[in-house]
Scaffold this motif. Structure first.
Motif, short mmCIF file in Angstrom:
data_model
loop_
_atom_site.label_atom_id
_atom_site.label_comp_id
_atom_site.label_asym_id
_atom_site.label_seq_id
_atom_site.Cartn_x
_atom_site.Cartn_y
_atom_site.Cartn_z
N HIS A 85 39.21 40.26 50.95
CA HIS A 85 38.34 39.71 49.90
C HIS A 85 39.17 39.40 48.67
O HIS A 85 39.43 40.26 47.84
CB HIS A 85 37.24 40.72 49.55
CG HIS A 85 36.33 40.30 48.45
ND1 HIS A 85 34.96 40.44 48.51
CD2 HIS A 85 36.58 39.74 47.24
CE1 HIS A 85 34.42 39.99 47.37
NE2 HIS A 85 35.39 39.57 46.59
N HIS A 87 40.06 36.17 45.48
CA HIS A 87 39.80 34.84 44.89
C HIS A 87 41.16 34.29 44.46
O HIS A 87 41.37 33.96 43.30
CB HIS A 87 38.87 34.99 43.69
CG HIS A 87 37.56 35.65 44.00
ND1 HIS A 87 36.37 34.97 44.16
CD2 HIS A 87 37.23 36.96 44.20
CE1 HIS A 87 35.38 35.81 44.44
NE2 HIS A 87 35.87 37.04 44.47
N HIS A 255 28.45 38.51 48.18
CA HIS A 255 28.74 39.41 47.06
C HIS A 255 27.39 40.05 46.72
O HIS A 255 26.50 39.34 46.23
CB HIS A 255 29.26 38.63 45.86
CG HIS A 255 30.71 38.27 45.93
ND1 HIS A 255 31.28 37.60 46.99
CD2 HIS A 255 31.70 38.48 45.04
CE1 HIS A 255 32.56 37.42 46.76
NE2 HIS A 255 32.85 37.94 45.60
N HIS A 278 31.32 44.35 47.41
CA HIS A 278 31.03 45.09 46.17
C HIS A 278 30.07 46.27 46.44
O HIS A 278 30.50 47.39 46.55
CB HIS A 278 30.41 44.19 45.07
CG HIS A 278 31.38 43.25 44.44
ND1 HIS A 278 32.35 43.66 43.56
CD2 HIS A 278 31.54 41.91 44.56
CE1 HIS A 278 33.06 42.62 43.16
NE2 HIS A 278 32.60 41.56 43.75
N ASP A 329 39.90 42.43 45.75
CA ASP A 329 39.05 41.47 45.04
C ASP A 329 39.90 40.68 44.04
O ASP A 329 39.42 40.24 43.00
CB ASP A 329 37.91 42.18 44.31
CG ASP A 329 36.92 41.20 43.69
OD1 ASP A 329 36.19 41.61 42.73
OD2 ASP A 329 36.86 40.03 44.12
ZN LIG Z 1 34.80 38.72 44.74
#
Ligand SMILES: [Zn+2]
Ligand SMILES: O=C(O)CC1=NCN=C1
Length: 426
Positions: A85, A87, A255, A278, A329
């Protein structure tokens, strides 16, 4: 030129995490398949055998002269870590927001004022494909130096077709040109662009009508993710987006329940999401439904720490039978880190997972969360030779001696891509 075979010998502990591609639950999350005085024979980028050094001497002793011998005496060897996970492709940075939050602003206040994801979206729209490639290439290097050999990457910092495609095309190039494997997720529903405020449902229509078909047609993503959160996308809008993605062959991720409890975990189970992310505020009902559906909980303890929030209830989820994975994350707002070792430590300290559970959550279960369990996540014959040799003696020290990068060597498909040995000698 054909690579020579590689023989990693005499590992103090070889954590194979062998035993089948299914995500581990309950006590299965504690089974590391440890072999003492362990050995791995690698040929043509693949793991050919793993066992005790005595066993591999019988099978490969006669070929030792042709192999590169790695002496792992006194050291831990594990599968390459998997981060399910991130970005990772984004422009600019948000260090000023870090200061604003320390002065009392909340994550959502900053976002509602046009910062947060919207700030990164502006900087990502402005960045060229080359700029995004260069910056993200360096982040993948950093992941590799921390023992992470496979990474999932989400789009979502454009929230317009052109920029979403730009991010996904950068990920395609990274996957082709960087040693690490990068698995792409479309996340056009990362936030509601400022210009669509008040017209959220029309923007959802645009994602479904214009973005998903194009992403699927170009084969640019394996998964479809949505930020189901109070003030972002409702469970109803999230369901529409995820069901539409399934029609185009994109597996759902969500999410869920990050800032407020919002039924995201329940929705993940209902739509058959491969994972929910999350889950800081997931309900008991949501946890039970995820266990029943086999939805992987992808927990992000570094984000919770960074947002000064209580971490997700990892211990309760494991005890309830939910397969748990962990991740950095990695993103410019709520978790600008590439350190999966730190995440494994936080999994223990802030989510009361054991060191063994944290390692399974960062290898096999993480691989299952991105459908890579047939290739990576454990040390078994036929899998890619993605391995890490750590400068520590046992798996507990990986979490116990925290805040330090213990990576000694990293192999990706049998090729040595990181070696700290040289650093120590120079
Ligand atoms: Zn995320
Ligand atoms: O803030 C960001 O850029 C990433 C994020 N998306 C949802 N939560 C955090």
């Amino acid at each position: 030129m054909n690579q020579r075979p590689v023989w990693i010998k005499h590992a103090a502990q070889l954590a194979t995490i062998a035993g089948g591609p299914a995500p581990r639950i309950r006590e299965g999350m504690s089974d590391l398949g440890i072999i003492e005085d362990g050995s791995v024979w690698i040929e043509e980028g693949e793991i050919r055998a793993a066992g005790t050094t005595a066993e591999l001497e019988k099978r490969y002793g006669s070929r030792a002269a042709e192999a590169e011998i790695i002496d792992a005496s006194g050291r831990l060897v594990t599968p390459g870590l998997v981060d399910p996970h991130t970005h990772i492709v984004y422009g600019g940075s948000r260090e000023k927001e870090f200061e604003m939050r320390l002065e009392g602003a909340t994550y959502m206040e900053i976002m509602e004022a046009g910062g947060g994801i919207h700030a990164t979206a502006r900087m990502t729209r402005e960045a060229t494909e080359e700029e995004l490639f260069e910056q993200s290439f360096r982040r993948l290097d950093s992941f590799l130096s921390h023992g992470v050999t496979t990474v999932e990457g989400k789009s979502g910092y454009g929230m317009d077709l052109e920029t979403e495609l730009k991010q996904l095309r950068v990920m395609k190039q990274l996957n082709e040109r960087h040693p690490a494997d990068l698995v792409p997720t479309f996340m056009g529903a990362h936030a509601v662009p400022l210009e669509w405020k008040g017209r959220e449902d029309e923007f959802v229509d645009l994602i479904i009508r214009d973005m998903l078909p194009k992403v699927a047609e170009e084969g640019l993503a394996a998964f479809n993710d949505v930020f189901c959160e109070v003030g972002v996308y409702t469970p109803g809008q999230s369901r529409r987006i995820l069901e539409a993605g399934k029609e185009h062959g994109l597996l759902p991720k969500i999410h869920a329940d990050e800032i407020e409890p919002y039924g995201g975990a329940e929705l993940a189970a209902e739509v058959g999401a491969i994972s929910a992310e999350h889950l800081l505020k997931a309900s008991d009902v949501g946890i039970r439904k995820m266990a029943e559906a086999g939805t992987i909980a992808c927990l992000l303890p570094a984000t919770a720490l960074y947002l000064r929030e209580e971490a997700a209830r990892g211990r309760d989820m494991i005890d309830a039978g939910v397969p748990v994975a962990v991740s950095t994350d990695c993103n410019p707002g709520s978790s600008p880190t590439t350190s999966m070792p730190l995440v494994m430590n936080l999994a223990c300290i802030s989510m009361r997972m054991t060191p063994a559970e944290a390692l399974v959550a960062a290898t096999l279960n993480a691989a299952c969360a991105i459908n890579m369990q047939d290739k990576v996540g454990s040390i078994e014959p036929g899998k890619q030779a993605d391995l890490v040799m750590w400068d520590i003696q046992n798996y507990q020290e990986l979490q116990y001696l925290f805040g330090v990068n213990h990576v000694m060597n990293v192999w990706k498909k049998g090729k040595l891509v990181i070696s700290k040995e040289g650093e120590i000698r120079t």
